[in-house]
Design a protein around this motif. Structure first.
Motif, short mmCIF file in Angstrom:
data_model
loop_
_atom_site.label_atom_id
_atom_site.label_comp_id
_atom_site.label_asym_id
_atom_site.label_seq_id
_atom_site.Cartn_x
_atom_site.Cartn_y
_atom_site.Cartn_z
N SER A 127 0.82 -1.20 0.00
CA SER A 127 0.00 0.00 0.00
C SER A 127 0.86 1.26 0.00
CB SER A 127 -0.93 -0.01 1.22
OG SER A 127 -1.72 1.14 1.25
N LYS A 131 1.46 0.00 -6.64
CA LYS A 131 1.43 -1.14 -7.55
C LYS A 131 2.69 -1.27 -8.39
CE LYS A 131 -2.43 -2.21 -9.67
NZ LYS A 131 -2.66 -3.66 -9.48
N TYR A 175 -1.04 -4.35 -19.77
CA TYR A 175 -0.94 -3.02 -19.17
C TYR A 175 0.45 -2.42 -19.36
CZ TYR A 175 -5.37 -3.83 -16.67
OH TYR A 175 -6.67 -4.06 -16.34
N VAL A 190 -1.38 3.32 -13.36
CA VAL A 190 -2.17 2.86 -12.21
C VAL A 190 -3.65 3.10 -12.46
CG1 VAL A 190 -2.65 3.25 -9.77
CG2 VAL A 190 -0.28 3.12 -10.58
N LYS A 191 -4.00 4.24 -13.04
CA LYS A 191 -5.40 4.53 -13.36
C LYS A 191 -5.93 3.56 -14.40
CE LYS A 191 -8.53 8.29 -14.69
NZ LYS A 191 -9.31 7.49 -15.66
N ARG A 194 -6.61 0.29 -12.79
CA ARG A 194 -7.75 0.36 -11.89
C ARG A 194 -9.07 0.41 -12.68
NH1 ARG A 194 -6.67 4.99 -9.59
NH2 ARG A 194 -8.10 6.21 -10.89
N ASP A 195 -9.08 1.15 -13.78
CA ASP A 195 -10.33 1.39 -14.51
C ASP A 195 -10.53 0.46 -15.70
OD1 ASP A 195 -10.63 3.47 -12.73
OD2 ASP A 195 -9.98 5.02 -14.15
#
Length: 243
Positions: A127, A131, A175, A190-191, A194-195
């Motif tokens: 955390s 990532k 990715y 990272v976005k 996530r999306d």
């Protein structure tokens, strides 16, 4: 600059590991029941159907739009996907270990709940680091995987300039290829992770523009699965990161 004329990456079809991991996450278990090592996890029957649908899509392409070269992860689920998908066409194929999935080390076979319960310090460290840079003991960070993919892309561009190339690999590879080819920032990557959703046997592709550089053409499309009646799945499963 000289580049590939077209590059695509296919995430492998649904594996038995994907099914087991989804079941474990949904039922709140701490450990995923997968008997094989990660490299030996095979396709499920749905995954084989999906791979054949990719083959139908490739076979329907005009001759001048078919890939000439295929490069495949050594992991069994990717090997099986490629074998079925490439049946309708003739390509020069090879296996490259740089396309293997991210190695999870101490986190292997643990669900998100399992990591938080059994390795709380690792969950906290992941955390804090994020990532991209978090490396589990005995495993790889996304940055580590990026380094091997940067090497692979360099070789492909040198050896296959002007060619159409297709890769068979894993979710994280999709990715991170976008990160490299499109020169994304860490927050953008990272976005995206996530999306975005990279389903089994989805296809992501780039095409050379007028400047000779690759630009995104499609991201994680699955229309070929719907068309051929194969069941699209998006379970992350054994490809997923548990925290």
């Amino acid at each position: 600059m000289d580049d590939l004329s077209w590059l695509a990456v296919v995430r492998h079809g649904e594996s038995t590991g994907n099914v087991a991991a989804a079941r474990a996450e949904q039922s709140g278990e701490e450990v995923i029941d997968i008997p094989e090592r990660d490299a030996d996890v095979p396709l499920s029957s749905t995954g084989r159907e999906q791979a054949r649908a990719v083959g139908q899509w490739l076979g329907d392409l005009p001759d001048d739009r078919r890939p000439a070269v295929a490069v495949i992860s050594p992991y069994l689920r990717a090997q099986q996907t490629a074998a079925l998908a490439l049946e309708p066409i003739e390509v020069r194929s090879s296996v490259d270990e740089r396309l293997r999935d991210r190695e999870l080390g101490i986190l292997d076979l643990l669900t998100g709940k399992g990591v938080r319960a059994r390795l709380p310090e690792e969950a906290e460290r992941r955390s804090r680091l994020g990532k991209f840079y978090y490396r589990p003991p005995g495993g790889e960070s996304w940055a580590d995987v990026t380094l091997r993919l940067r090497s692979l892309l360099g070789d492909l561009r040198r050896d296959h300039a002007g060619d159409r190339v297709i890769l068979f690999a894993h979710e994280a590879i999709v990715y991170l290829l976008r990160y490299l080819i499109e020169e994304m920032s860490e927050p953008d990557l990272v976005k995206l992770a996530r999306d975005g959703a990279v389903g089994n046997c989805s296809i992501t592709s780039w095409i050379a523009g007028e400047d000779g550089r690759l630009a995104l053409e499609d991201f994680a499309v699955v229309h070929h699965l719907h068309r051929e009646g194969a069941t699209p799945t998006s379970e992350e499963g054994v490809d997923a990161e548990p925290v």
